[in-house]
Design an enzyme around this catalytic site. Structure first.
Site, PDB file in Angstrom:
ATOM      1  N   ASP A  77       0.814  -1.216   0.000  1.00 37.34           N
ATOM      2  CA  ASP A  77       0.000   0.000   0.000  1.00 37.34           C
ATOM      3  C   ASP A  77       0.853   1.275   0.000  1.00 37.34           C
ATOM      4  O   ASP A  77       0.404   2.337   0.406  1.00 37.34           O
ATOM      5  CB  ASP A  77      -0.965   0.000   1.190  1.00 37.34           C
ATOM      6  CG  ASP A  77      -0.231  -0.074   2.514  1.00 37.34           C
ATOM      7  OD1 ASP A  77       0.998  -0.292   2.496  1.00 37.34           O
ATOM      8  OD2 ASP A  77      -0.878   0.102   3.558  1.00 37.34           O
ATOM      9  N   HIS A  88      23.481   2.230 -17.771  1.00 38.32           N
ATOM     10  CA  HIS A  88      22.355   2.545 -16.882  1.00 38.32           C
ATOM     11  C   HIS A  88      22.563   1.945 -15.492  1.00 38.32           C
ATOM     12  O   HIS A  88      21.637   1.401 -14.886  1.00 38.32           O
ATOM     13  CB  HIS A  88      21.032   2.063 -17.490  1.00 38.32           C
ATOM     14  CG  HIS A  88      20.655   2.854 -18.710  1.00 38.32           C
ATOM     15  ND1 HIS A  88      19.862   2.360 -19.711  1.00 38.32           N
ATOM     16  CD2 HIS A  88      20.987   4.099 -19.105  1.00 38.32           C
ATOM     17  CE1 HIS A  88      19.713   3.269 -20.662  1.00 38.32           C
ATOM     18  NE2 HIS A  88      20.395   4.342 -20.317  1.00 38.32           N
ATOM     19  N   ASP A  94      26.033  10.474 -13.327  1.00 40.17           N
ATOM     20  CA  ASP A  94      25.026  11.065 -14.210  1.00 40.17           C
ATOM     21  C   ASP A  94      23.834  11.381 -13.319  1.00 40.17           C
ATOM     22  O   ASP A  94      23.085  10.484 -12.932  1.00 40.17           O
ATOM     23  CB  ASP A  94      24.664  10.059 -15.305  1.00 40.17           C
ATOM     24  CG  ASP A  94      23.727  10.641 -16.354  1.00 40.17           C
ATOM     25  OD1 ASP A  94      23.089  11.677 -16.090  1.00 40.17           O
ATOM     26  OD2 ASP A  94      23.622  10.035 -17.448  1.00 40.17           O
ATOM     27  N   ASP A 118      20.223  17.408 -16.612  1.00 40.18           N
ATOM     28  CA  ASP A 118      20.841  16.106 -16.895  1.00 40.18           C
ATOM     29  C   ASP A 118      22.336  16.318 -17.114  1.00 40.18           C
ATOM     30  O   ASP A 118      22.743  16.747 -18.199  1.00 40.18           O
ATOM     31  CB  ASP A 118      20.146  15.532 -18.151  1.00 40.18           C
ATOM     32  CG  ASP A 118      20.646  14.144 -18.520  1.00 40.18           C
ATOM     33  OD1 ASP A 118      21.422  13.556 -17.762  1.00 40.18           O
ATOM     34  OD2 ASP A 118      20.228  13.655 -19.599  1.00 40.18           O
ATOM     35  N   HIS A 165      26.389   4.788 -27.538  1.00 38.43           N
ATOM     36  CA  HIS A 165      25.133   5.540 -27.435  1.00 38.43           C
ATOM     37  C   HIS A 165      25.221   6.812 -28.265  1.00 38.43           C
ATOM     38  O   HIS A 165      26.262   7.129 -28.832  1.00 38.43           O
ATOM     39  CB  HIS A 165      24.785   5.832 -25.969  1.00 38.43           C
ATOM     40  CG  HIS A 165      25.796   6.663 -25.227  1.00 38.43           C
ATOM     41  ND1 HIS A 165      25.890   8.033 -25.381  1.00 38.43           N
ATOM     42  CD2 HIS A 165      26.732   6.318 -24.308  1.00 38.43           C
ATOM     43  CE1 HIS A 165      26.840   8.487 -24.585  1.00 38.43           C
ATOM     44  NE2 HIS A 165      27.387   7.472 -23.925  1.00 38.43           N
ATOM     45  N   HIS A 198      19.979  14.138 -26.573  1.00 35.66           N
ATOM     46  CA  HIS A 198      18.525  14.013 -26.702  1.00 35.66           C
ATOM     47  C   HIS A 198      17.909  15.346 -26.326  1.00 35.66           C
ATOM     48  O   HIS A 198      18.540  16.154 -25.649  1.00 35.66           O
ATOM     49  CB  HIS A 198      18.004  12.890 -25.782  1.00 35.66           C
ATOM     50  CG  HIS A 198      18.524  12.972 -24.372  1.00 35.66           C
ATOM     51  ND1 HIS A 198      17.960  13.774 -23.418  1.00 35.66           N
ATOM     52  CD2 HIS A 198      19.596  12.399 -23.761  1.00 35.66           C
ATOM     53  CE1 HIS A 198      18.639  13.665 -22.281  1.00 35.66           C
ATOM     54  NE2 HIS A 198      19.648  12.844 -22.463  1.00 35.66           N
ATOM     55  N   HIS A 258      14.262  12.562 -21.381  1.00 29.01           N
ATOM     56  CA  HIS A 258      14.340  12.307 -22.826  1.00 29.01           C
ATOM     57  C   HIS A 258      13.078  12.949 -23.394  1.00 29.01           C
ATOM     58  O   HIS A 258      12.035  12.315 -23.486  1.00 29.01           O
ATOM     59  CB  HIS A 258      14.410  10.809 -23.120  1.00 29.01           C
ATOM     60  CG  HIS A 258      15.668  10.181 -22.571  1.00 29.01           C
ATOM     61  ND1 HIS A 258      15.797   8.839 -22.343  1.00 29.01           N
ATOM     62  CD2 HIS A 258      16.857  10.727 -22.203  1.00 29.01           C
ATOM     63  CE1 HIS A 258      17.011   8.583 -21.858  1.00 29.01           C
ATOM     64  NE2 HIS A 258      17.669   9.724 -21.762  1.00 29.01           N
ATOM     65  N   GLU A 296      26.520  14.722 -24.797  1.00 30.37           N
ATOM     66  CA  GLU A 296      27.039  13.775 -23.817  1.00 30.37           C
ATOM     67  C   GLU A 296      27.844  12.619 -24.412  1.00 30.37           C
ATOM     68  O   GLU A 296      27.489  11.456 -24.247  1.00 30.37           O
ATOM     69  CB  GLU A 296      25.887  13.209 -22.983  1.00 30.37           C
ATOM     70  CG  GLU A 296      24.697  12.670 -23.776  1.00 30.37           C
ATOM     71  CD  GLU A 296      23.640  12.061 -22.849  1.00 30.37           C
ATOM     72  OE1 GLU A 296      24.008  11.201 -22.035  1.00 30.37           O
ATOM     73  OE2 GLU A 296      22.461  12.456 -22.947  1.00 30.37           O
ATOM     74  N   TYR A 308      33.942   4.067 -23.216  1.00 35.84           N
ATOM     75  CA  TYR A 308      33.804   3.018 -22.205  1.00 35.84           C
ATOM     76  C   TYR A 308      34.638   1.819 -22.643  1.00 35.84           C
ATOM     77  O   TYR A 308      34.320   1.199 -23.665  1.00 35.84           O
ATOM     78  CB  TYR A 308      32.332   2.609 -22.055  1.00 35.84           C
ATOM     79  CG  TYR A 308      31.407   3.820 -21.966  1.00 35.84           C
ATOM     80  CD1 TYR A 308      31.114   4.413 -20.742  1.00 35.84           C
ATOM     81  CD2 TYR A 308      30.864   4.398 -23.124  1.00 35.84           C
ATOM     82  CE1 TYR A 308      30.299   5.537 -20.667  1.00 35.84           C
ATOM     83  CE2 TYR A 308      30.054   5.529 -23.062  1.00 35.84           C
ATOM     84  CZ  TYR A 308      29.766   6.090 -21.825  1.00 35.84           C
ATOM     85  OH  TYR A 308      28.970   7.207 -21.773  1.00 35.84           O
ATOM     86  N   ARG A 315      32.090   9.763 -19.281  1.00 33.87           N
ATOM     87  CA  ARG A 315      31.086  10.525 -20.042  1.00 33.87           C
ATOM     88  C   ARG A 315      31.097  11.947 -19.502  1.00 33.87           C
ATOM     89  O   ARG A 315      31.306  12.163 -18.306  1.00 33.87           O
ATOM     90  CB  ARG A 315      29.698   9.902 -19.896  1.00 33.87           C
ATOM     91  CG  ARG A 315      28.596  10.699 -20.594  1.00 33.87           C
ATOM     92  CD  ARG A 315      27.299   9.920 -20.856  1.00 33.87           C
ATOM     93  NE  ARG A 315      26.564   9.576 -19.646  1.00 33.87           N
ATOM     94  CZ  ARG A 315      26.532   8.377 -19.111  1.00 33.87           C
ATOM     95  NH1 ARG A 315      27.206   7.379 -19.658  1.00 33.87           N
ATOM     96  NH2 ARG A 315      25.826   8.142 -17.996  1.00 33.87           N
ATOM     97  N   GLU A 341      28.586  15.285 -19.831  1.00 37.70           N
ATOM     98  CA  GLU A 341      27.267  15.675 -20.343  1.00 37.70           C
ATOM     99  C   GLU A 341      26.871  17.059 -19.846  1.00 37.70           C
ATOM    100  O   GLU A 341      26.886  17.329 -18.641  1.00 37.70           O
ATOM    101  CB  GLU A 341      26.217  14.654 -19.875  1.00 37.70           C
ATOM    102  CG  GLU A 341      24.786  15.049 -20.223  1.00 37.70           C
ATOM    103  CD  GLU A 341      23.763  13.974 -19.908  1.00 37.70           C
ATOM    104  OE1 GLU A 341      23.963  13.220 -18.932  1.00 37.70           O
ATOM    105  OE2 GLU A 341      22.760  13.901 -20.650  1.00 37.70           O
TER     106      GLU A 341
HETATM  107  N1  GLY Z   1      20.501  10.509 -17.669  1.00 38.37           N
HETATM  108  C1  GLY Z   1      19.950   9.965 -18.826  1.00 38.37           C
HETATM  109  C2  GLY Z   1      20.688  10.359 -20.017  1.00 38.37           C
HETATM  110  O1  GLY Z   1      21.758  10.910 -19.918  1.00 38.37           O
HETATM  111  O2  GLY Z   1      20.233  10.205 -21.111  1.00 38.37           O
HETATM  112 MN    MN Z   2      21.258  12.633 -21.094  1.00 34.14          MN
HETATM  113 MN    MN Z   3      22.479  11.896 -18.193  1.00 34.56          MN
END
Ligand code: GLY
Ligand code: MN
Ligand code: MN
Length: 440
Positions: free
Chosen positions: A38, A242, A259, A270, A349, A353, A360, A383, A387, A405, A407
């Protein structure tokens, strides 16, 4: 800080101006979601619903009826209820929807079966995003069928259903001055959190303890929630795109990739930064880092209304691949390695975005088959990363398990772009100075 009532009104007007005559738009609020038994997840309004109303409650439906004499904006919502409010908190009620959210008309959500079919009836076209909420899809069909059952009495069911998102998501892609200000503030809070993390990280801390520094800094500045689950990956965990377990101890000599960005007024930020747990980059870490940074700066340099959406990605890929060849991680002609996508082993990747109410964010990336041109008011992330898998025995051992990374959030302007997240350093020397000063 909040978006003004005038702006919500302007959005509804702008949408209604684009709708066909004699049509209706219907948007349900996000449902509440169970976490376990709940216990519910913290409630977050649906982004489309929020964009047009600023109404924060569940169990609500907004209806737009361009040209309706008795009011174009109708809101169904929960009634005030003293007992429920004592247990679960304040409700605006239909009175509050009119007084505080500019609804022209508001009704109890429990009366929707009696009222909404009457509002749909006689309208030719329904703007609605089917397939996002099964329960609501079924409800809507039942209202439409109720009208269809009465055709012999002269009832006129709608003939057409059209995706609302075609119009709405294009509007959301272009950020107004108020939205830009909100996103600049969200970016600034998140940048401050990354600075704090660089200052406070120590070997032996767990990844989730570093995460706590971010959450503390977000909330301290009025951002109650991260915009997405924070990724805090020490060492080779930085290679898991992720990674959200955030459960390992941070080790001397490793990098940590974080991130993390806050949500403010439902707008996302982000940011990713990668920094050394002990405050100093090793030679290999620095070499790879500088390639990623060079790629990121090259991508930002072409984030400009003269260029299309994919150009920053193409620039990033070019610079990353050249760097990988220079360091000996890839062998061959860089242009050919780009062509054959050999770089994807280290960079799998995309470079960014759209960013807005959703991390996103919505908006088309292609139009008529071609990459969309960048335009002032769009906000995107830049970004790039590299890796090197910990078990990649095709490269020298000294490179393995390094994940990087960088970003930033970038607003396209008339003559280029503005980096909204500029307040957190990203050059190796600047990061090392900041970390050294915090340890002095
Ligand atoms: N934090 C999600 C991305 O960088 O797309
Ligand atoms: Mn991002
Ligand atoms: Mn990110």
């Amino acid at each position: 800080m909040s978006i003004s009532a005038q702006e919500f009104q302007r959005r509804r007007r702008e949408l209604m101006e684009q709708m066909e005559p004699n049509s209706i738009a219907i948007l349900p609020a996000a449902p509440e979601r169970t976490r376990n038994r709940d216990v519910e997840h913290p409630y977050r309004q649906d982004s489309d619903f929020w964009y047009l109303s600023g109404f924060p409650e569940p169990d609500a439906v907004m209806v737009l009826l361009p040209g309706r004499e008795h009011g174009e904006f109708v809101l169904f919502c929960r009634e005030r209820d003293r007992a429920m409010e004592i247990w679960n908190g304040y409700r605006a009620g239909p009175e509050g929807a009119v007084a505080n959210y500019q609804a022209d008309d508001a009704f109890p959500i429990n009366d929707i079966d009696d009222i909404l079919p009457g509002l749909i009836e006689g309208r030719n076209r329904v703007y609605y995003d089917i397939g996002r909420d099964d329960d609501f899809d079924r409800q809507l069909m039942s209202w439409v069928n109720a009208i269809r059952e009465r055709v012999r009495t002269g009832a006129q069911p709608p003939g057409e259903f059209v995706a609302l998102s075609h119009l709405l998501h294009d509007m959301r892609l272009f950020k107004s001055k108020e939205e830009q200000a909100m996103m600049r503030r969200a970016a600034s809070i998140s940048a401050g959190a990354h600075v704090r993390a660089m200052q406070s990280v120590r070997p032996g801390m767990h990844e989730y303890q570093l995460e706590a520094e971010y959450l503390h800094e977000f909330m301290r500045h009025g951002a109650r929630s991260p915009a997405y689950p924070s990724i805090v990956g020490g060492g080779a965990n930085g290679c898991i795109l992720h990674y959200v377990e955030n459960s390992d101890p941070l080790k001397e000599g490793d990098l940590v990739l974080v991130d993390a960005g806050c949500e403010l007024g439902c707008y996302a930020s982000d940011i990713t930064r990668t920094f050394p747990v002990s405050g100093t980059f090793s030679a290999e870490q620095r070499a790879l880092y500088d390639v990623v940074l060079k790629a990121q700066l090259a991508a930002i340099a072409v984030t400009h209304p003269d260029h299309h959406w994919n150009y920053p990605h193409e620039e990033a890929v070019r610079v990353l691949t050249e760097g990988l060849v220079e360091l000996g991680l890839l062998k061959g002609d860089p242009a050919e390695l780009v062509e054959t996508e050999a770089y994807r082993r280290f960079y799998m990747h995309r470079t960014g975005h759209w960013l807005g109410l959703d991390v996103h964010d919505v908006g088309d990336y292609r139009i008529g088959g071609a990459w969309r041109q960048l335009e002032p008011g769009m906000v995107l992330t830049v970004e790039p990363g590299l890796y090197v898998a910990p078990d990649d025995d095709t490269v020298e051992a000294r490179w393995r398990g390094i994940g990087i990374r960088i970003e930033d959030d970038v607003l396209v302007t008339a003559d280029g772009c503005e980096v909204l997240t500029h307040e957190v350093p990203k050059a190796v020397d600047d990061i090392e100075v900041l970390m050294r000063e915090a340890r002095a």
